[in-house]
Design a protein around this motif. Sequence first.
Motif, short mmCIF file in Angstrom:
data_model
loop_
_atom_site.label_atom_id
_atom_site.label_comp_id
_atom_site.label_asym_id
_atom_site.label_seq_id
_atom_site.Cartn_x
_atom_site.Cartn_y
_atom_site.Cartn_z
N GLY A 146 0.70 -1.42 0.02
CA GLY A 146 -0.02 -0.04 0.24
C GLY A 146 0.78 1.41 0.02
O GLY A 146 0.55 2.31 0.50
N GLY A 147 2.04 1.05 -0.44
CA GLY A 147 2.77 2.50 -0.59
C GLY A 147 3.64 2.55 0.51
O GLY A 147 4.53 3.26 0.67
N LYS A 148 3.68 1.64 1.54
CA LYS A 148 4.58 1.59 2.82
C LYS A 148 5.68 0.63 2.51
O LYS A 148 6.48 0.57 3.40
N CYS A 149 5.51 -0.36 1.62
CA CYS A 149 6.71 -1.25 1.42
C CYS A 149 6.96 -2.25 2.30
O CYS A 149 7.47 -2.06 3.38
N ASN A 150 5.93 -3.08 2.41
CA ASN A 150 6.05 -4.35 3.19
C ASN A 150 7.23 -5.14 2.76
O ASN A 150 7.06 -6.31 2.10
N ILE A 151 8.55 -4.98 3.46
CA ILE A 151 9.47 -5.74 3.08
C ILE A 151 9.50 -7.07 2.88
O ILE A 151 10.13 -7.75 2.06
N THR A 152 9.27 -7.61 4.13
CA THR A 152 9.40 -9.15 4.32
C THR A 152 8.41 -9.42 5.66
O THR A 152 7.39 -8.77 5.93
N HIS A 153 8.62 -10.56 5.95
CA HIS A 153 7.80 -11.33 7.12
C HIS A 153 8.71 -11.75 8.16
O HIS A 153 9.67 -12.27 7.65
N ASP A 154 8.42 -11.45 9.46
CA ASP A 154 9.16 -11.92 10.48
C ASP A 154 9.00 -13.24 10.63
O ASP A 154 8.19 -14.11 10.07
N GLY A 155 9.75 -14.10 11.82
CA GLY A 155 9.50 -15.34 11.74
C GLY A 155 10.75 -16.11 11.19
O GLY A 155 12.00 -15.51 10.67
N SER A 156 10.77 -17.35 11.50
CA SER A 156 12.09 -18.30 10.97
C SER A 156 11.74 -18.56 9.36
O SER A 156 10.54 -18.51 8.92
N PRO A 157 13.00 -19.12 8.95
CA PRO A 157 12.73 -19.50 7.47
C PRO A 157 11.79 -20.51 7.32
O PRO A 157 10.86 -20.53 6.24
N ARG A 158 11.60 -21.39 7.95
CA ARG A 158 10.52 -22.58 8.19
C ARG A 158 9.26 -21.76 8.20
O ARG A 158 8.41 -22.32 7.05
N SER A 159 8.91 -20.91 9.04
CA SER A 159 7.78 -20.29 9.18
C SER A 159 7.34 -19.56 7.82
O SER A 159 6.11 -19.55 7.33
N LEU A 160 8.32 -18.96 7.09
CA LEU A 160 8.09 -18.10 6.02
C LEU A 160 7.74 -19.23 4.72
O LEU A 160 6.81 -19.06 3.88
N LEU A 161 8.47 -20.33 4.65
CA LEU A 161 8.13 -21.28 3.79
C LEU A 161 6.69 -21.84 3.72
O LEU A 161 6.16 -22.50 2.98
N GLU A 162 6.33 -22.27 4.95
CA GLU A 162 5.05 -22.66 4.95
C GLU A 162 3.88 -21.72 4.76
O GLU A 162 2.85 -22.33 4.56
N ALA A 163 4.28 -20.84 4.22
CA ALA A 163 3.05 -19.76 3.70
C ALA A 163 2.82 -19.97 2.23
O ALA A 163 2.06 -19.78 1.93
N PHE A 164 3.98 -20.75 1.37
CA PHE A 164 3.81 -21.02 0.26
C PHE A 164 3.25 -22.44 0.10
O PHE A 164 3.17 -23.37 1.01
N SER A 165 2.74 -22.80 -1.12
CA SER A 165 2.33 -24.11 -1.35
C SER A 165 3.65 -25.11 -1.23
O SER A 165 4.78 -24.57 -1.57
N LYS A 166 3.46 -26.42 -1.27
CA LYS A 166 4.31 -27.19 -0.73
C LYS A 166 5.52 -27.24 -2.15
O LYS A 166 6.83 -27.19 -1.80
#
Length: 409
Positions: free
Chosen positions: A45-65
Amino acid sequence: MAKVIVVGGGAAGLVAAWRAASLGHQVRLLEANGRLGVKLRISGGGKCNITHDGSPRSLLEAFSKSQARFLRPSLLAFDNQAVLELLHREGVETYSRDNGRIFPADRPGSAGAVVAAFEMLVRRAGVDVHTGARVTALRGQSPRLDGLVLDGAPIAGEVFILATGGASYPETGTRGEVLGWLRGLGVPVRPWFPALAPIPLQRPRPAWEGVSLRDGELRLTAGPEGRRLSAFRGDVVFTKAGISGPAALELSQATEQARREGAAWLSYASILQPAETVDAAVLEEQRANPRLLAATWLQRHLPERLVAPLLQEAGLERTLMLKDLPKAGRKALVALVTALPLGEPQPVPLARGEVAAGGVDLAAVDPRTMALRGWENLRVCGELLDVDGPVGGYNLQAAFSTGFAAGSI
């Protein structure tokens, strides 16, 4: 030292160019727009959501397998903490919201500060940056790309990294034409498909523009009485043409797929309990508080601005008390909070998505290097890949990580 040509000055391209130059290569970065990071400047929304916090594993779990499996090597090599450390060293302060989304510190030009930091990294590493440089063709055949065509002239190089983005927001320069060029070279690709986009409705509610439905669940079914196809818990915001907001964006891809297959219907549950349970609660309220207005009860669960028009559509008077509510009226009241009908969608616009699904088939790419299989000197990264994660900084992180892998030559 290789002569590396990076096409695309967005999130993935900037990181790829910086990484390759940092490893001692001669790098030339070609960006079609007049400035770098155009889409990066409007993310979140123009504020630049750079990334998401948490472990690499939790980030990967947000994607399809399949996508998570592909992203794992690059994300482990350059994770969210690595991105933030890089930005912090360049003076960009960041913070994490309660939902885990990480943004630059709130101040004027915060998104621009992120782009400026990456641009500084790129230029300090010695990258030769060219803006207003639109590539129009690829030259060569497997196993080697010979060069590119820039403004009608051939451009030679030893290694080529394509970071041209997807097909959403064409005004930012991401037109998606590179996918056709790659297909012409025999590279397996998946057609662009809308994702994380607002959903237009057959029956829009322009008078409700800006009103939000909160803390409930958006549901997709195969028709008004059809089986449930998908659902997402989150907010919905009415627009002039339909709905937006986190839940709408998340369901947009499934909604468009269902629409193309012939049956799609959307509804919103402000109360997640079964209709029978809510109906029993209304009956109890009738006994305990018979003079309570049906409108007052409804306002507990839906925005005040919607109460009057929804009661009118349900054939209920605003002055109706619960004690005078007939069985059919009670069922209608319950339906408004357990399955508010939003109706059939219109075609979901590819151009308005935060990302586009589709892109280069992941099976055709080495996940450690982003090199195209069967090609000695051609790599792809960022949104050009068939990767589409949820809202929340996941897609930018995927762009940073795959860009880093592509630049690790």
